[in-house]
Design an enzyme around this catalytic site. Structure first.
Site, short mmCIF file in Angstrom:
data_model
loop_
_atom_site.label_atom_id
_atom_site.label_comp_id
_atom_site.label_asym_id
_atom_site.label_seq_id
_atom_site.Cartn_x
_atom_site.Cartn_y
_atom_site.Cartn_z
N HIS A 1 0.83 -1.21 0.00
CA HIS A 1 0.00 0.00 0.00
C HIS A 1 0.87 1.27 0.00
CE1 HIS A 1 -3.68 2.31 1.02
NE2 HIS A 1 -2.83 3.08 1.69
N GLU A 2 1.81 1.31 0.92
CA GLU A 2 2.65 2.51 1.02
C GLU A 2 3.59 2.64 -0.18
OE1 GLU A 2 1.91 4.69 3.09
OE2 GLU A 2 0.56 3.44 4.28
N HIS B 1 1.84 4.79 -2.75
CA HIS B 1 1.99 6.23 -2.48
C HIS B 1 3.41 6.70 -2.82
CE1 HIS B 1 -1.90 6.33 -0.61
NE2 HIS B 1 -1.55 5.65 0.47
#
Length: 490
Positions: free
Chosen positions: A22-23, A26
């Site tokens: 997920h990170e 980003h």
């Protein structure tokens, strides 16, 4: 203790992998669009391990002490003064469209991870079982609709179902759609027919955890035969003359095809006297039995029923048990257990029912995309029905339950664990898209509002939103922990 340790390790590995994915979304998109990234952290709190990159920005990489999330810290004027030369790289000074792209990238990577996980699974082969109905509870919705033991569900609402997993997901989808399950089944004689099970008005009941098959009155293979394993001395069955090895064929003339159906009929008639049609040594006899009562105080006793609880000092195989309902209503019991070992004929039937889904690389990718879409759509639909009260909120799981699922899937093997990661990754992606401050979806709402307004939102509005977000997360975590604890302690 070994199981607990395995669950904890599997949970930490799962959260670490999915948070990193997920990170990374980003992080990767932010760097490609020219944002200045200061830190990439897996976990919250104090760092257990840190590394500084050799890139021009000298990005910090942390593994932090609380393994329940992560974050990517970017340069932002709202958090600290920014040198004039780098103001254009601060998050708050980038175009709103780019900020939204960065925020969407986290959940997006979770969906990509799920696609890749399913792609790998479909290439290596996903083991499963055909949707074979092993047992039907007399008088249940499935029985009334005409479903019979040894039927194979080949399609739900016209969509082919190769395995029980596909059939179960399709049944849930149909149930949430119009409440009528349109099944195409092939009977033991090879004939194909349509069966419609009407569950309108029962969706919340049937979406309670582990309630679907019980509520419908059908059980997948394997389902234990209605054969007596042991008889509790002095209990109702013992007084009636029931013996180990007896096979119960009917209760008051209602045929039973397995132990679950027998249990349902007995639980529903506490205190009544019924005639059990029993097969013993090749002949049939009738035994009148006065069904005992499990009192309304919630005490668990040895009785016919499903394995709902097990004392800590009990060694497997445990007797089948039942207890009072969650509302304190008494249930019937006669004091028998099922046989400890499965019947020998199961081996041949299990081999005949095996159904592996395996495809070439290109076809597997298509199936991976389709599976991710189907699971995402079902998750969103379930959340929507939870909000309006049509689906039980007890389906929401917290860290304790997820850790248990992680441990179980890890013990089952790499494929099961990877499938678990794919499902949780989809859930994580959808959760983060909810329009709640503190989550990516809430931040996207802020950016859209600023884009439309043409100016940043006021600090007061931002602070109010943050407070609402914190309150929502506290309530959510409290609720899922409550659900977890009720599962653990009954």
């Amino acid at each position: 203790m070994i199981d607990v340790a395995l669950s904890l390790v599997a949970f930490i590995v799962a959260i670490g992998v999915l948070v990193s994915v997920h990170e990374l979304g980003h992080f990767w998109v932010a760097r490609r669009l020219g944002f200045k990234v200061l830190r990439f952290s897996v976990g919250f709190g104090k760092p257990l391990y840190r590394l500084r990159g050799r890139d021009p920005d000298r990005i910090e990489y942390w593994i932090s002490s609380i393994p329940l999330g992560g974050y990517v810290k970017m340069l932002d004027e709202r958090e600290a003064p920014v040198p004039e030369a780098e103001r254009h790289r601060a998050f708050n000074n980038r175009p709103p469209a780019q900020r939204i792209a960065v925020l969407l990238a986290g959940p997006g990577f979770n969906f990509v991870f799920a696609v890749l996980a399913y792609w790998l699974l479909f290439m290596t082969g996903v083991p499963g079982m055909k949707a074979y109905v092993a047992e039907i509870t007399p008088g249940s919705a499935a029985d009334d609709a005409g479903l019979r033991p040894a039927d194979v569900i080949e399609a739900v609402d016209g969509q082919p179902t190769e395995t029980w997993e596909q059939a179960t997901l399709a049944i849930l989808d149909e149930m949430l759609d119009d409440g009528v399950l349109d099944l195409t089944v092939r009977g033991a004689n090879g004939n194909v027919r349509n069966v419609d099970i009407d569950v309108r008005g029962r969706v919340e009941e049937l979406t309670e955890p582990d309630a679907l098959f019980d509520g419908l009155g059908l059980y997948p293979f394997p389902a234990w035969p209605a054969e007596v394993g042991t008889v509790t001395p002095g209990g109702p069955a013992d007084r009636a003359g029931l013996e180990p090895g007896d096979r119960v064929l009917a209760v008051d003339g209602r045929r039973v095809s397995g132990f679950n159906g027998l249990a349902s009929l007995i639980r529903a008639r506490p205190g009544e006297t019924v005639d059990l049609l029993v097969e013993r040594d090749g002949r049939e006899i009738v035994l009148p039995v006065t069904i005992g009562v499990a009192g309304g105080d919630g005490e668990i006793v040895n009785m016919v029923g499903r394995d709902r609880a097990r004392p800590a000092d009990e060694n497997p195989p445990s007797p089948e048990r039942a207890r009072t309902g969650s509302d304190g209503e008494a249930v019937g019991q006669i004091g028998i257990t099922r046989i400890a070992e499965p019947p020998h004929e199961w081996d041949e039937l299990a081999e005949r029912l095996r159904a592996e889904q395996r495809y070439g690389p290109l076809a597997a990718l298509g199936h991976g995309i389709r599976k991710t879409w189907e699971m995402s759509a079902l998750t969103v639909t379930m959340i929507g029905h939870m909000v309006v009260g049509d689906v039980s909120m007890r389906n929401m799981s917290g860290p304790i339950a997820i850790a248990g699922y992680a441990g179980d899937s890890a013990q089952a093997g790499f494929s099961a664990f990877l499938s678990f990661l794919a499902i949780v990754s989809i859930s994580l992606g959808i959760l983060n898209l909810l329009p709640v401050p503190l989550l990516d979806g809430g931040q996207i709402v802020y950016q859209l509002a600023e884009w439309i307004k043409g100016a940043p939102l006021s600090e007061r509005a931002m602070a109010f939103g943050q407070q609402l977000g914190i309150l929502f997360m506290i309530l959510l975590m409290g609720f899922v922990f409550y659900n977890d604890l009720t599962r653990v302690f009954g």
